[in-house]
Write an enzyme that holds these catalytic residues in place. Structure first.
Site, PDB file in Angstrom:
ATOM      1  N   LYS A 288       0.961  -1.348   0.478  1.00  0.00           N
ATOM      2  CA  LYS A 288      -0.323   0.274  -0.214  1.00  0.00           C
ATOM      3  C   LYS A 288       0.978   1.059   0.042  1.00  0.00           C
ATOM      4  O   LYS A 288       1.654   1.045   0.381  1.00  0.00           O
ATOM      5  CB  LYS A 288      -0.891   0.267   1.400  1.00  0.00           C
ATOM      6  CG  LYS A 288      -2.011   0.850   1.142  1.00  0.00           C
ATOM      7  CD  LYS A 288      -3.834  -0.366   0.389  1.00  0.00           C
ATOM      8  CE  LYS A 288      -4.507   0.857   0.850  1.00  0.00           C
ATOM      9  NZ  LYS A 288      -5.723   0.045  -0.355  1.00  0.00           N
TER      10      LYS A 288
ATOM     11  N   GLY B 165     -26.479   1.432   2.882  1.00  0.00           N
ATOM     12  CA  GLY B 165     -25.680   1.959   2.034  1.00  0.00           C
ATOM     13  C   GLY B 165     -26.269   2.465   0.305  1.00  0.00           C
ATOM     14  O   GLY B 165     -26.652   0.798   0.189  1.00  0.00           O
ATOM     15  N   VAL B 166     -26.839   2.982  -0.217  1.00  0.00           N
ATOM     16  CA  VAL B 166     -26.738   2.389  -1.484  1.00  0.00           C
ATOM     17  C   VAL B 166     -26.485   3.951  -2.880  1.00  0.00           C
ATOM     18  O   VAL B 166     -26.887   4.445  -3.624  1.00  0.00           O
ATOM     19  CB  VAL B 166     -28.477   3.316  -2.008  1.00  0.00           C
ATOM     20  CG1 VAL B 166     -29.260   0.855  -1.277  1.00  0.00           C
ATOM     21  CG2 VAL B 166     -29.768   3.629  -1.465  1.00  0.00           C
ATOM     22  N   GLY B 167     -25.506   3.443  -2.553  1.00  0.00           N
ATOM     23  CA  GLY B 167     -24.115   3.973  -3.189  1.00  0.00           C
ATOM     24  C   GLY B 167     -24.064   3.055  -5.089  1.00  0.00           C
ATOM     25  O   GLY B 167     -24.640   2.554  -4.706  1.00  0.00           O
TER      26      GLY B 167
ATOM     27  N   VAL C  73     -21.520   0.530  -5.466  1.00  0.00           N
ATOM     28  CA  VAL C  73     -21.725  -0.983  -5.557  1.00  0.00           C
ATOM     29  C   VAL C  73     -23.344  -1.113  -5.021  1.00  0.00           C
ATOM     30  O   VAL C  73     -23.291  -2.051  -5.926  1.00  0.00           O
ATOM     31  CB  VAL C  73     -20.480  -1.039  -4.403  1.00  0.00           C
ATOM     32  CG1 VAL C  73     -20.510  -2.386  -3.911  1.00  0.00           C
ATOM     33  CG2 VAL C  73     -19.134  -0.635  -4.918  1.00  0.00           C
TER      34      VAL C  73
END
Length: 364
Positions: A80, A180-182, A184
């Site tokens: 990373k 959450g309904v972003g 993805v």
């Protein structure tokens, strides 16, 4: 920070500190483990309070990628990068091109991708200096928007988890609460709806909620009420640390399986889910579709091949549940064991190969 002591304790291989005065680049590349292959992990740009905090984040995230890539069955290790700076005002072309030259200097030991605070456009600038970067623009042969692929991986993971909890992986008639309904989660809802699941949704973005209501006939609830709704499966797809002391007593679901990262606030909360008989799909196993997708770019991106690999998330979770039963441990520990056992098998295989090669040479 006692850096060498920390690296030795958690068996890190390498930390590279990169500086470019002209562009303002201050970056830390952490390579945790390359047993399975070159380290793959994104570049995060963030305003860290201290340099020590930046080092700790790079190290923690690199180790997480080792486990994620190993559990996903990828021939890749974990690494990373963190760039210290404000992604809204400190970016410039020179910075990312200088960073690309540092990556090139590692000669393939580390491959980067976008992460929090970086974009496809930033990856394209890195690509000007090195081929060891994924998630670039489709014009350069990239896979494009990873959200639909990540969502599909979560969907097959939900099915594997349903099989573990209910004896069948069919989601028809199951009630699934999606937090959450972003991008993805909306794509996940599409797959769930098409299979006949009943959806309950929530999000701080009211427009996103309404979009899901209109498209899938979902029932909307307040953001604070999602934990306690009557449902079969709870799918956290927004913030991390949502499985905690306050939310666990509210849960009525038999399965927790969603796209969010770092869902357990603490490890003990995974222990609690296990004691309650709730099937928990470890987040880095179920949400690996994105990294599986970008990893395919290393072979010349082929969507059909990538999607077939994403489907193995079902099998990977099944292995996690089998290990949890075999060793009588919570699933979050079983996921770590799945990754560790794969890495250890490769280490032994490599060691045996080297020993055999030495014997052949000595006989000559």
């Amino acid at each position: 920070m006692e850096l060498f002591k920390y690296m030795e304790t958690y068996d890190y291989e390498q930390v590279v500190v990169c500086q470019d005065k002209q562009s303002g680049l201050k970056a830390i590349i952490a390579i945790h483990d390359t047993t399975l292959g070159p380290a793959l992990g994104g570049t995060r740009m963030w305003m860290y309070d201290t340099e020590e905090a930046a080092f700790e984040d790079a190290l923690r995230l690199a180790k997480g990628m080792t486990y994620k890539n190993a559990a996903a069955g990828l021939n890749l290790g974990g690494g990373k990068t963190v760039i210290i700076g404000d992604p809204r005002k400190d970016k410039n072309e020179e910075m990312f091109r200088a960073f690309g030259r540092y990556i090139q200097g590692l000669n393939g030991r580390y491959i980067t991708a976008e992460d929090v605070g970086t974009t496809v456009e930033d990856m394209d600038l890195i690509h000007e200096e090195t081929d060891y970067v994924t998630g670039i623009s489709p014009a350069f042969g990239s896979s494009g928007n990873p959200s639909p692929v990540t969502a599909y991986g979560v969907y097959v993971g939900v099915k594997a988890s349903a099989k573990e909890a209910f004896g069948s992986d069919s989601l028809e008639g199951k009630t699934i609460a999606v937090q959450g309904v972003g991008n993805v989660a909306f794509n996940l809802c599409k797959h769930l709806h098409e299979e006949g699941a009943n959806l309950i949704v929530t999000d701080i973005n009211k427009e996103a909620v309404q979009r899901a209501v209109d498209a899938f006939g979902a029932k909307a609830v307040d953001v604070n009420d999602i934990y306690g709704v009557d449902c079969d499966i709870y799918a956290p797809c927004a913030l991390g640390a949502v499985i905690n002391d306050e939310t666990i007593p509210q849960l009525k679901a038999k399965v927790v399986a969603g796209a969010a990262n770092n869902q357990l606030k603490e490890d003990r909360h995974g222990d609690q889910l296990n004691e309650m008989g709730i099937v928990y799909a470890p987040d880095y196993v179920i949400n690996a579709g994105g990294v599986i997708n970008v990893a395919d770019e290393l072979y010349g991106y082929n969507q059909e091949r990538a999607m077939k690999k994403v489907e193995t998330i079902y099998d990977n979770l099944t292995k996690v549940y089998d290990i949890a039963r075999r060793d009588n441990i919570p699933t979050y520990l079983a996921a770590d064991r799945l990754a560790e056992e794969r890495i250890e098998r490769m280490r032994k295989s490599r060691s045996q190969f080297l020993q055999n090669g030495h014997h052949i040479l000595s006989r000559r």
